[in-house]
Design an enzyme around this catalytic site. Structure first.
Site, PDB file in Angstrom:
ATOM      1  N   HIS A  41      -1.019   4.937   1.493  1.00  0.00           N
ATOM      2  CA  HIS A  41       0.040   4.861   2.507  1.00  0.00           C
ATOM      3  C   HIS A  41      -0.204   5.871   3.390  1.00  0.00           C
ATOM      4  CE1 HIS A  41       2.543   3.080  -1.199  1.00  0.00           C
ATOM      5  NE2 HIS A  41       2.237   2.224  -0.084  1.00  0.00           N
ATOM      6  N   GLN A 157      -2.113 -10.317   3.733  1.00  0.00           N
ATOM      7  CA  GLN A 157      -0.990  -9.886   4.399  1.00  0.00           C
ATOM      8  C   GLN A 157      -0.938  -9.492   5.874  1.00  0.00           C
ATOM      9  OE1 GLN A 157       2.369  -7.338   2.582  1.00  0.00           O
ATOM     10  NE2 GLN A 157       1.401  -5.760   3.579  1.00  0.00           N
TER      11      GLN A 157
HETATM   12  P1  AMP Z   1       3.227  -1.395  -0.179  1.00  0.00           P
HETATM   13  O1  AMP Z   1       4.051  -0.107  -0.156  1.00  0.00           O
HETATM   14  O2  AMP Z   1       2.397  -1.804  -1.391  1.00  0.00           O
HETATM   15  O3  AMP Z   1       4.028  -2.444   0.520  1.00  0.00           O
HETATM   16  O4  AMP Z   1       2.082  -1.183   1.035  1.00  0.00           O
HETATM   17  C1  AMP Z   1       2.683  -0.785   2.299  1.00  0.00           C
HETATM   18  C2  AMP Z   1       1.358  -0.522   3.030  1.00  0.00           C
HETATM   19  O5  AMP Z   1       0.207   0.183   2.495  1.00  0.00           O
HETATM   20  C3  AMP Z   1       0.718  -2.263   3.197  1.00  0.00           C
HETATM   21  O6  AMP Z   1       0.336  -2.097   4.621  1.00  0.00           O
HETATM   22  C4  AMP Z   1      -0.328  -1.679   2.223  1.00  0.00           C
HETATM   23  O7  AMP Z   1      -1.567  -2.753   2.764  1.00  0.00           O
HETATM   24  C5  AMP Z   1      -0.666  -0.568   2.336  1.00  0.00           C
HETATM   25  N1  AMP Z   1      -1.628  -0.017   1.313  1.00  0.00           N
HETATM   26  C6  AMP Z   1      -1.315  -0.063  -0.040  1.00  0.00           C
HETATM   27  N2  AMP Z   1      -2.115   0.508  -0.736  1.00  0.00           N
HETATM   28  C7  AMP Z   1      -3.335   0.925   0.100  1.00  0.00           C
HETATM   29  C8  AMP Z   1      -4.630   1.335  -0.024  1.00  0.00           C
HETATM   30  N3  AMP Z   1      -4.863   1.711  -1.260  1.00  0.00           N
HETATM   31  N4  AMP Z   1      -5.377   1.305   1.241  1.00  0.00           N
HETATM   32  C9  AMP Z   1      -4.883   1.687   2.265  1.00  0.00           C
HETATM   33  N5  AMP Z   1      -3.738   0.774   2.507  1.00  0.00           N
HETATM   34  C10 AMP Z   1      -2.893   0.616   1.429  1.00  0.00           C
END
Ligand code: AMP
Length: 284
Positions: A41, A157
């Site tokens: 994030h 997504q």
């Molecule tokens: P989430 O909190 O899981 O809904 O993720 C929020 C955002 O963070 C989304 O755009 C995810 O794709 C991104 N995200 C989650 N994990 C990672 C990661 N390991 N690397 C890059 N972006 C991430």
């Protein structure tokens, strides 16, 4: 000295803030999250920080996008740590609505991207992407971002949101950023905390499978079936790993491809015990 972000809880207050920034010519940047923030994030936050004047991170565990009640109730919530991380990374606003603010009584509208949500995760998580697109459009309408940053970790997504933005003429630049990984290759995820030490070790099979396919593709292999077989061999042998799907898809349309004759990605979902992990990588 880092400054504490403002915390905004209602859509109308969020809109008022965005209007005030934009009236002064400020550029709004936005990173939507479900909290339990980690370095994945924060890479999005740091990128967005460089490309805007006023940076909003939303933290909202969106009930609409969960297809299993236990996944929603057990989703990690780490408010104080999230606040500290946002502060340290120069976030101006945390948009932190609760479910009643987002979905008051009578709520009945849904946004649906038709085709790109049929395969991959969409085939196994009924209603998930409708929940995602509905909440993201609502968040966009509240935050009014000029730029919104998403992770390639959730590649389907990202592409579905880009499609929605194009289809609905949203005045926002949707940017995708590479997946952040642990030193050994495991993609960072808020759900990784649920893995036992043994499952954590075994979870590396996703990255090993992707790597195997990337190596072969780099060496000239163009047959998607062969790439899948090679990746599968890394997963099949791991005790406790249960494959949900493994696909090679066109990067733009997400349609399955048989031959690597256009930009393509391998994407997979694997259950490690009770935890569902996803990962993907480009094959070009
Ligand atoms: P989430 O909190 O899981 O809904 O993720 C929020 C955002 O963070 C989304 O755009 C995810 O794709 C991104 N995200 C989650 N994990 C990672 C990661 N390991 N690397 C890059 N972006 C991430």
């Amino acid at each position: 000295m880092s400054q504490m972000p403002i915390v905004i809880k209602s859509p109308s207050d969020m809109q008022a803030h965005a209007n005030a920034v934009r009236q002064k010519g400020g550029r709004m940047g936005f990173v939507p999250t479900m909290g339990a923030l980690h370095a994945g994030h924060l890479a999005l936050v740091d990128y967005a920080r460089e490309h805007c004047d006023n940076l909003v991170v939303s933290i909202f565990v969106n009930p609409l996008q969960f297809d299993r009640a236990d996944d929603l109730s057990g989703y990690p919530r780490t408010w104080q740590a999230d606040l500290d991380l946002c502060s340290a990374h120069g976030v101006d606003v945390i948009y932190y609505p609760d479910a009643d603010a987002m979905y008051p009584a009578g709520f009945q509208t849904k946004v649906s991207v038709a085709q790109m949500t049929q395969g991959l995760c969409g085939a196994h998580r009924p209603g998930h992407f409708d929940g995602v697109t509905t909440v993201v459009l609502k968040l966009f309408n509240a935050v009014k971002p000029d730029i919104a940053v998403f992770g390639e970790k959730d590649f389907q997504q990202l592409m579905v949101i880009k499609r929605m933005a194009r289809d609905l003429d949203l005045d926002v630049e949707v940017v995708g950023r590479p997946t952040v990984r642990e030193a050994d290759g495991l993609a960072l995820s808020s759900r990784n905390v649920r893995l036992s030490p043994q499952e954590r070790e075994r979870a590396l099979c996703l990255w090993r499978g992707l790597n195997r396919a990337m190596e072969l593709a780099k060496g000239g292999e163009k047959d998607a079936a062969k790439l899948k077989t090679a990746a599968l061999a890394e997963i099949d042998t791991v005790p406790g790993a249960r494959l949900e799907y493994l696909e090679v898809v066109a990067s733009e349309s997400l349609e399955p491809v048989e031959t690597l004759d256009r930009p393509a990605r391998m994407a997979m979902a694997v259950w490690m015990g009770e935890t569902r992990l996803i990962d993907n990588a480009p094959l070009d």
